[in-house]
Design a protein around this motif. Structure first.
Motif, mmCIF file in Angstrom:
data_model
loop_
_atom_site.group_PDB
_atom_site.id
_atom_site.type_symbol
_atom_site.label_atom_id
_atom_site.label_comp_id
_atom_site.label_asym_id
_atom_site.label_seq_id
_atom_site.Cartn_x
_atom_site.Cartn_y
_atom_site.Cartn_z
ATOM 1 N N GLN A 137 -26.785 -9.787 16.623
ATOM 2 C CA GLN A 137 -25.738 -10.752 16.968
ATOM 3 C C GLN A 137 -24.585 -10.115 17.756
ATOM 4 O OE1 GLN A 137 -25.181 -13.973 16.818
ATOM 5 N NE2 GLN A 137 -22.969 -13.906 17.239
ATOM 6 N N TRP A 138 -24.182 -8.936 17.359
ATOM 7 C CA TRP A 138 -22.961 -8.341 17.921
ATOM 8 C C TRP A 138 -23.230 -7.148 18.827
ATOM 9 C CZ3 TRP A 138 -18.731 -11.268 17.074
ATOM 10 C CH2 TRP A 138 -18.762 -12.146 15.999
ATOM 11 N N ASP A 139 -24.466 -6.719 18.882
ATOM 12 C CA ASP A 139 -24.852 -5.524 19.631
ATOM 13 C C ASP A 139 -24.070 -4.296 19.167
ATOM 14 O OD1 ASP A 139 -26.329 -4.129 21.477
ATOM 15 O OD2 ASP A 139 -24.875 -4.399 23.102
ATOM 16 N N PRO A 183 -15.168 -14.110 19.838
ATOM 17 C CA PRO A 183 -14.420 -12.857 19.982
ATOM 18 C C PRO A 183 -15.085 -11.816 19.083
ATOM 19 C CG PRO A 183 -13.015 -14.644 19.197
ATOM 20 C CD PRO A 183 -14.417 -15.145 19.155
ATOM 21 N N VAL A 184 -14.934 -10.550 19.391
ATOM 22 C CA VAL A 184 -15.581 -9.494 18.597
ATOM 23 C C VAL A 184 -14.495 -8.768 17.788
ATOM 24 C CG1 VAL A 184 -17.054 -7.437 18.705
ATOM 25 C CG2 VAL A 184 -17.321 -9.253 20.414
ATOM 26 N N PRO A 185 -14.387 -9.092 16.499
ATOM 27 C CA PRO A 185 -13.272 -8.559 15.722
ATOM 28 C C PRO A 185 -13.456 -7.091 15.322
ATOM 29 C CG PRO A 185 -14.194 -10.553 14.718
ATOM 30 C CD PRO A 185 -15.192 -10.020 15.700
ATOM 31 N N ASN A 186 -12.723 -6.220 15.996
ATOM 32 C CA ASN A 186 -12.642 -4.818 15.566
ATOM 33 C C ASN A 186 -11.363 -4.193 16.132
ATOM 34 O OD1 ASN A 186 -13.182 -4.106 18.228
ATOM 35 N ND2 ASN A 186 -15.326 -3.583 17.851
ATOM 36 N N ASP A 187 -11.104 -2.941 15.713
ATOM 37 C CA ASP A 187 -9.825 -2.302 16.078
ATOM 38 C C ASP A 187 -9.651 -2.199 17.582
ATOM 39 O OD1 ASP A 187 -9.052 -2.004 13.541
ATOM 40 O OD2 ASP A 187 -9.732 0.077 13.308
ATOM 41 N N GLU A 188 -10.745 -1.838 18.248
ATOM 42 C CA GLU A 188 -10.658 -1.623 19.686
ATOM 43 C C GLU A 188 -10.210 -2.901 20.414
ATOM 44 O OE1 GLU A 188 -14.285 0.123 20.897
ATOM 45 O OE2 GLU A 188 -13.761 -0.060 23.022
ATOM 46 N N ASN A 189 -10.887 -4.004 20.084
ATOM 47 C CA ASN A 189 -10.540 -5.259 20.751
ATOM 48 C C ASN A 189 -9.168 -5.758 20.323
ATOM 49 O OD1 ASN A 189 -12.859 -5.610 22.381
ATOM 50 N ND2 ASN A 189 -14.009 -6.148 20.543
ATOM 51 N N ARG A 228 -18.945 -0.967 13.025
ATOM 52 C CA ARG A 228 -17.995 -1.111 14.133
ATOM 53 C C ARG A 228 -17.410 -2.522 14.216
ATOM 54 N NH1 ARG A 228 -20.653 0.338 19.222
ATOM 55 N NH2 ARG A 228 -18.561 -0.003 20.050
ATOM 56 N N LEU A 229 -17.496 -3.237 13.101
ATOM 57 C CA LEU A 229 -16.907 -4.590 13.046
ATOM 58 C C LEU A 229 -15.981 -4.685 11.848
ATOM 59 C CD1 LEU A 229 -20.156 -6.671 13.619
ATOM 60 C CD2 LEU A 229 -18.169 -6.659 15.153
ATOM 61 N N THR A 281 -14.383 1.606 -1.709
ATOM 62 C CA THR A 281 -13.458 0.767 -2.466
ATOM 63 C C THR A 281 -12.589 -0.035 -1.502
ATOM 64 O OG1 THR A 281 -11.966 2.660 -2.533
ATOM 65 C CG2 THR A 281 -13.260 2.243 -4.524
ATOM 66 N N LYS A 282 -11.998 -1.097 -2.041
ATOM 67 C CA LYS A 282 -11.135 -1.954 -1.214
ATOM 68 C C LYS A 282 -9.855 -1.220 -0.852
ATOM 69 C CE LYS A 282 -12.552 -6.453 -2.926
ATOM 70 N NZ LYS A 282 -12.231 -7.564 -3.778
ATOM 71 N N PRO A 283 -9.204 -1.452 0.267
ATOM 72 C CA PRO A 283 -9.657 -2.341 1.324
ATOM 73 C C PRO A 283 -10.765 -1.672 2.152
ATOM 74 C CG PRO A 283 -7.570 -1.308 1.953
ATOM 75 C CD PRO A 283 -7.893 -0.828 0.572
ATOM 76 N N TYR A 284 -11.823 -2.441 2.391
ATOM 77 C CA TYR A 284 -12.948 -1.885 3.145
ATOM 78 C C TYR A 284 -12.576 -1.746 4.618
ATOM 79 C CZ TYR A 284 -15.210 -3.303 -1.144
ATOM 80 O OH TYR A 284 -15.531 -3.455 -2.464
ATOM 81 N N LYS A 285 -13.045 -0.655 5.195
ATOM 82 C CA LYS A 285 -12.648 -0.368 6.583
ATOM 83 C C LYS A 285 -13.460 -1.160 7.600
ATOM 84 C CE LYS A 285 -12.207 4.552 6.306
ATOM 85 N NZ LYS A 285 -12.463 4.663 4.893
ATOM 86 N N ASN A 286 -14.659 -1.564 7.212
ATOM 87 C CA ASN A 286 -15.504 -2.268 8.180
ATOM 88 C C ASN A 286 -16.562 -3.089 7.430
ATOM 89 O OD1 ASN A 286 -17.756 -0.497 7.518
ATOM 90 N ND2 ASN A 286 -16.590 1.079 8.600
ATOM 91 N N SER A 287 -17.391 -3.810 8.212
ATOM 92 C CA SER A 287 -18.373 -4.715 7.604
ATOM 93 C C SER A 287 -19.493 -3.969 6.882
ATOM 94 C CB SER A 287 -18.985 -5.623 8.678
ATOM 95 O OG SER A 287 -18.223 -6.781 8.824
ATOM 96 N N GLU A 288 -19.769 -2.729 7.292
ATOM 97 C CA GLU A 288 -20.808 -1.978 6.579
ATOM 98 C C GLU A 288 -20.321 -1.639 5.170
ATOM 99 O OE1 GLU A 288 -23.758 1.288 8.021
ATOM 100 O OE2 GLU A 288 -21.944 2.298 7.325
#
Ligand code: UDP
Length: 500
Positions: free
Chosen positions: A242-244, A402-408, A249-250, A212-219
């Motif tokens: 595309q993102w390896d 840029p690679v949008p995720n929490d780590e970056n 993880r995105l 359910t929303k808010p979704y945590k990631n692209s999967e």
């Protein structure tokens, strides 16, 4: 007098304020006329020290010939108020605003040998306009962005459509992406015909998905919108290529760029304004930078020569933020780059095509590339040879995404804090603008909008205090052709290169 000797004499006679100059690699370089603009300045070195060898972009000169490609920075002096690092969208838009709305002298630097950043395009030997760094489709909802950018060059409506090559039991099929009624009909259910049918189809596809929303990631967001079958056929593997990394993880925002359409609309974008420049993006940049107060230096890596520019009162940096603060040895930010492989295919007729669409996405692991672009499709160009370009994503090379995720985001935050205090540390204004400097996945219109917003903010907060903008009409003097440059340009070079 030997030209190099002339350059050296001139450099010696100039007081060091900003060290900036070009040393031609050889006399032949000059004779080849590759750097006609620089040459016309260099020639004048014999006449006195007031000439800067810096090349100004000028519409009436042959722009290509004015590029400083084979020159090295040594030392020279000129006066500049604003140094803009990067001749891509953010840099060119902000340079244009400075030059047109203030009396400031603007220097635009780029480490590449051309303007336009990743939008740069050219016509290949078969007569087809190609984007050197991947297809660029302009689309926007922002009227102010369009009102601004449409002043430069000429534009034509172009509604972009992409097909995805999906492998089925009956073989590969080219189907529309974003997913819309025709996609569902061709792959899953020919009886889906209305919005209501689509709602029911996707209700069924997602019945076992509990995110359910808010979704945590692209999967999560993609499974919740499309269900597992479509996620695996269209998104999972494309994204890994595309993102390896897996969509898990995105950020959800990455795959949310691709909508779900409940209708027949198979266009890639639905923005009201969708255009391509009739004579290419590079000409738009030529127009943006065509001002007597703008000088462009190409093939100059600002970060390698930072010291040379430290006396300029304002620097706007549009390159990768972690590159700017490399001395701090913080963790590196992640970027994705692209490699391009070309294939030329001969055609029987000049209006034939190889592919069924300008862009064919490859969402399967059967091939390593993510998509193929057939540039000839854009604005329906005519040519007997079509050049197909396959895009391979890579972690090496120029940073594109840029690679949008929490780590970056965490890593970027540390750089952002440095950026916020850089003006105080340097005791001159330094700001960071654009996709790489702000580590944001932006479309072209967002980059333009961001630069325009930045300009308006700055005008309000800073210019009003320091300097009042000069009305545009004062700066737009009539231009006359003279030795390949506008007269206006020559006067300005003299002025800019003047010994302080
Ligand atoms: N994407 C995908 N399958 C597709 C198209 C896109 O999985 O057929 C995903 C992929 O992760 C991609 C993202 O959606 O990076 C954004 O797609 P877009 O076409 O906007 O990418 P860009 O044009 O910016 O490279």
């Amino acid at each position: 007098m030997d030209i190099n000797e002339g350059v050296r004499n001139t450099i010696r006679s100039l007081p060091p304020r900003i060290h900036l100059c070009y040393q031609p690699r050889s006399q032949t370089d000059i004779q080849r006329g590759q750097v006609v603009g620089a040459l016309s300045s260099l020639k004048r070195f014999g006449q006195g020290p007031s000439w800067s060898p810096v090349v100004t972009v000028s519409r009436s000169a042959s722009f290509k010939n004015a590029l400083v490609q084979d020159y090295h920075i040594t030392s020279h002096t000129m006066s500049v108020d604003v140094c803009i690092v990067g001749a891509g969208l953010s840099g060119a838009v902000i340079a244009n605003r400075y030059a047109n709305e203030t009396n400031k002298k603007v220097l635009v630097l780029d480490s590449r040998d051309h303007i336009g950043g990743n939008c740069y395009d050219y016509v290949n030997k078969y007569g087809v306009r190609m984007n050197k760094y991947g297809a660029h489709l302009f689309h926007t909802k922002r009227r102010d962005v369009w009102d601004f950018i449409s002043q430069f060059g000429t534009w034509e409506p172009w509604e972009h459509r992409t097909l995805a090559k999906v492998y089925t039991a009956d073989g590969p099929k080219h189907v529309p992406i974003p997913i819309c009624i025709p996609t569902v009909q061709q792959l899953y259910d020919p009886d889906v015909k209305t919005e209501q049918d689509m709602l029911e189809f996707f209700k069924n596809e997602t019945k076992d998905i509990n995110f359910t929303k808010p979704y945590k990631n692209s999967e999560e967001s993609t499974l919740a919108r499309f269900g597992r079958r479509i996620y695996e056929s269209f998104f999972r593997d494309y994204t890994i290529k595309q993102w390896d990394k897996s969509p898990e993880r995105l950020d959800a925002s990455v795959l949310e760029r691709i909508p779900l359409r409940l209708n027949y609309d198979d266009r890639y974008f639905t923005d009201e304004i969708q255009m391509l420049p009739s004579s290419g993006y590079t000409s738009i940049f030529e127009d943006l930078l065509d001002h007597s107060h703008i000088q462009v230096l190409l093939g100059v890596d600002y970060l390698k020569h930072k010291e040379c520019f430290k006396n300029i009162q304002t620097t706007i940096f549009t390159g990768p933020i972690d590159g700017y603060f490399a001395d701090y040895n913080y963790k590196k930010l992640e970027y994705r780059s692209l490699n391009f492989k070309e294939e030329n295919v001969e055609l029987e007729r000049d209006d034939d095509y190889v592919l069924p669409a300008s862009v064919v996405n490859e969402p399967s692991m059967k091939v390593k590339y993510t998509r193929t672009v057939e540039y000839k499709h854009f604005l329906q160009q005519k040519a007997y040879t079509s050049t197909l370009v396959r895009e391979y994503s890579s972690s090496e090379g120029d940073p594109y995404y840029p690679v949008p995720n929490d780590e970056n985001r965490g890593t970027y935050k540390a750089f952002q804090e440095l950026a916020e205090t850089e003006t105080a540390r340097e005791r001159r204004r330094v700001c960071f603008l654009g996709r790489l400097a702000n580590y944001k996945y932006m479309n072209m219109d967002q980059a333009i909008g961001n630069a325009l917003d930045h300009w308006e903010d700055w005008k309000r907060d800073w210019l009003q205090v320091c300097d009042s903008p000069v009305p545009q009409t004062v700066l737009h003097r009539p231009q006359q052709h003279h030795n390949g440059f506008t007269q206006n340009h020559i006067d300005d070079v003299r002025e800019v290169g003047k010994v302080a």
